[in-house]
Scaffold this motif. Structure first.
Motif, PDB file in Angstrom:
ATOM      1  N   THR A  52      26.373 -83.265   4.445  1.00 32.32           N
ATOM      2  CA  THR A  52      25.904 -82.398   3.366  1.00 32.32           C
ATOM      3  C   THR A  52      24.815 -83.141   2.613  1.00 32.32           C
ATOM      4  N   ILE A  53      23.615 -82.582   2.632  1.00 26.67           N
ATOM      5  CA  ILE A  53      22.461 -83.211   1.991  1.00 26.67           C
ATOM      6  C   ILE A  53      22.077 -82.396   0.759  1.00 26.67           C
ATOM      7  N   ASP A  54      22.111 -83.043  -0.397  1.00 24.47           N
ATOM      8  CA  ASP A  54      21.739 -82.404  -1.659  1.00 24.47           C
ATOM      9  C   ASP A  54      20.537 -83.160  -2.224  1.00 24.47           C
ATOM     10  N   PRO A  55      19.322 -82.573  -2.164  1.00 23.87           N
ATOM     11  CA  PRO A  55      18.119 -83.296  -2.618  1.00 23.87           C
ATOM     12  C   PRO A  55      18.073 -83.501  -4.127  1.00 23.87           C
ATOM     13  N   CYS A  64      24.058 -87.596  -0.136  1.00 23.15           N
ATOM     14  CA  CYS A  64      24.436 -87.437   1.272  1.00 23.15           C
ATOM     15  C   CYS A  64      25.915 -87.771   1.420  1.00 23.15           C
ATOM     16  N   LYS A  65      26.684 -86.810   1.886  1.00 13.83           N
ATOM     17  CA  LYS A  65      28.116 -87.011   2.098  1.00 13.83           C
ATOM     18  C   LYS A  65      28.454 -86.665   3.547  1.00 13.83           C
ATOM     19  N   VAL A  66      29.253 -87.500   4.167  1.00 11.26           N
ATOM     20  CA  VAL A  66      29.639 -87.288   5.559  1.00 11.26           C
ATOM     21  C   VAL A  66      31.166 -87.254   5.648  1.00 11.26           C
ATOM     22  N   LEU A 115      17.547 -86.171   7.754  1.00 10.31           N
ATOM     23  CA  LEU A 115      17.777 -84.787   7.322  1.00 10.31           C
ATOM     24  C   LEU A 115      17.157 -84.534   5.947  1.00 10.31           C
ATOM     25  N   LYS A 116      17.308 -85.500   5.044  1.00  6.47           N
ATOM     26  CA  LYS A 116      16.725 -85.339   3.713  1.00  6.47           C
ATOM     27  C   LYS A 116      15.204 -85.285   3.792  1.00  6.47           C
ATOM     28  N   GLY A 117      14.613 -86.153   4.638  1.00  6.65           N
ATOM     29  CA  GLY A 117      13.163 -86.163   4.778  1.00  6.65           C
ATOM     30  C   GLY A 117      12.612 -84.905   5.417  1.00  6.65           C
ATOM     31  N   GLN A 118      13.423 -84.229   6.233  1.00  4.87           N
ATOM     32  CA  GLN A 118      12.978 -83.021   6.921  1.00  4.87           C
ATOM     33  C   GLN A 118      13.131 -81.758   6.070  1.00  4.87           C
ATOM     34  N   MET A 119      13.912 -81.835   5.017  1.00  6.65           N
ATOM     35  CA  MET A 119      14.210 -80.633   4.228  1.00  6.65           C
ATOM     36  C   MET A 119      12.980 -79.879   3.722  1.00  6.65           C
ATOM     37  N   PRO A 120      11.966 -80.554   3.171  1.00  5.45           N
ATOM     38  CA  PRO A 120      10.811 -79.795   2.666  1.00  5.45           C
ATOM     39  C   PRO A 120      10.116 -78.959   3.740  1.00  5.45           C
ATOM     40  N   GLN A 136      23.372 -78.441   5.434  1.00  4.80           N
ATOM     41  CA  GLN A 136      24.560 -78.903   6.141  1.00  4.80           C
ATOM     42  C   GLN A 136      24.244 -79.096   7.626  1.00  4.80           C
ATOM     43  N   ALA A 137      24.803 -80.134   8.185  1.00  6.75           N
ATOM     44  CA  ALA A 137      24.660 -80.404   9.610  1.00  6.75           C
ATOM     45  C   ALA A 137      26.002 -80.883  10.147  1.00  6.75           C
ATOM     46  N   ARG A 138      26.381 -80.373  11.296  1.00  9.12           N
ATOM     47  CA  ARG A 138      27.650 -80.778  11.924  1.00  9.12           C
ATOM     48  C   ARG A 138      27.364 -81.262  13.342  1.00  9.12           C
ATOM     49  N   MET A 139      27.612 -82.530  13.582  1.00 10.93           N
ATOM     50  CA  MET A 139      27.468 -83.093  14.917  1.00 10.93           C
ATOM     51  C   MET A 139      28.849 -83.209  15.549  1.00 10.93           C
ATOM     52  N   THR A 140      28.984 -82.695  16.768  1.00  8.35           N
ATOM     53  CA  THR A 140      30.259 -82.753  17.479  1.00  8.35           C
ATOM     54  C   THR A 140      30.028 -83.244  18.898  1.00  8.35           C
ATOM     55  N   CYS A 141      30.832 -84.193  19.306  1.00  8.30           N
ATOM     56  CA  CYS A 141      30.828 -84.603  20.709  1.00  8.30           C
ATOM     57  C   CYS A 141      32.259 -84.507  21.216  1.00  8.30           C
TER      58      CYS A 141
END
Length: 256
Positions: A52-55, A64-66, A115-120, A136-141
């Motif tokens: 979860t990215i909150d600018p 940034c919370k994971v 992710l934060k740098g890509q937000m704009p 929000q981003a969810r990575m699953t393997c």
């Protein structure tokens, strides 16, 4: 079908069923993989990281919370900015002593920074939602029962799922119009695509393998019976033997 027979027959039948159940549990307890005539067999498992990215976070909130999950069970929470970790299960307590954990936190921090740098560049142009916009981003393997592995990413804004990425074949799928800019930006950015592939198909799979060593040991410990079956008195009849063998069979299946 109506089974007929005396107490002795019922005892033999119950014992056979119990034996089959024990063999079934043993087969399911193979860790992590075993070879058979049909190939390599594994217990299927998954590992997920929810970012979860909150600018524009408040003073008491992380930017940034994971949250980490094994088999959809949360085991720790990680603050990318302060590097603080909350261990939320026995597995989390085990993870902090792993040599690879320091490398993992670095990778999670790098992912949060990206992710934060890509937000704009990927934020929807017409943002009308009330309140601050979060990414929000969810990575699953995961590892399937046949030993095959795969991975994926899910992306969204403020709780709305917008974009899917299949790490194995590199395909992007937009599931909401808010993901249009994100898809256009990332599917044409080789560096970002390669980063998502590497972290999910490479790093995540390696972490999953490491975690499974601890996780499956814990599952075996929890499934191990702490008490044996009740002692049968010498005067007990065959039918009384059956009364505790059958519950033991039920308990065995439950523990599996």
């Amino acid at each position: 079908m109506d089974w007929k027979g005396g107490p002795g027959a019922r005892l033999v039948f119950a014992a056979l069923v119990l034996l089959v159940a024990l063999l079934f549990c043993t087969a399911r307890g193979r860790s992590p993989c075993a070879r058979s005539q049909r190939g390599t067999l594994c217990n299927p498992h998954s590992l997920s990281y929810n970012f979860t990215i909150d600018p524009r976070p408040r003073d008491d909130q992380p930017w940034c919370k994971v949250q980490a999950e094994v088999d959809q069970k949360i085991f720790l929470s990680y603050d990318c900015g302060t590097a603080k970790i909350k261990y939320l299960s026995p597995l989390g307590e085990e993870v902090k002593s792993m040599n690879a954990w320091e490398t993992q936190t670095d990778t999670l921090k790098d992912t949060g920074d990206l992710l934060k740098g890509q937000m704009p560049d990927v934020t929807p142009e017409k943002h009308t939602d009330k309140g601050p916009l979060t990414l929000q981003a969810r990575m699953t393997c995961w590892r399937e029962g046949n030993g095959h592995t795969s991975a994926s990413w899910e992306f969204g804004f403020s709780g709305q799922l917008c974009l899917l990425f299949d790490s194995k074949n590199g395909s992007w799928t937009m599931v909401h119009s808010k993901g249009r800019r994100m898809k256009q930006k990332w599917e044409n950015d080789r560096a970002v695509t390669d980063f998502f592939k590497k972290v999910s198909m490479g790093d995540c799979q390696a972490w999953l393998q490491d975690f499974m060593v601890c996780w499956e040991k814990m599952l075996k410990t929890l499934a191990s019976p702490t008490m044996g079956p009740p002692t049968v008195q010498p005067t007990a009849t065959a039918s009384k033997h059956t009364t505790w063998i059958l519950p033991s069979f039920i308990i065995t299946l439950f523990l599996c």
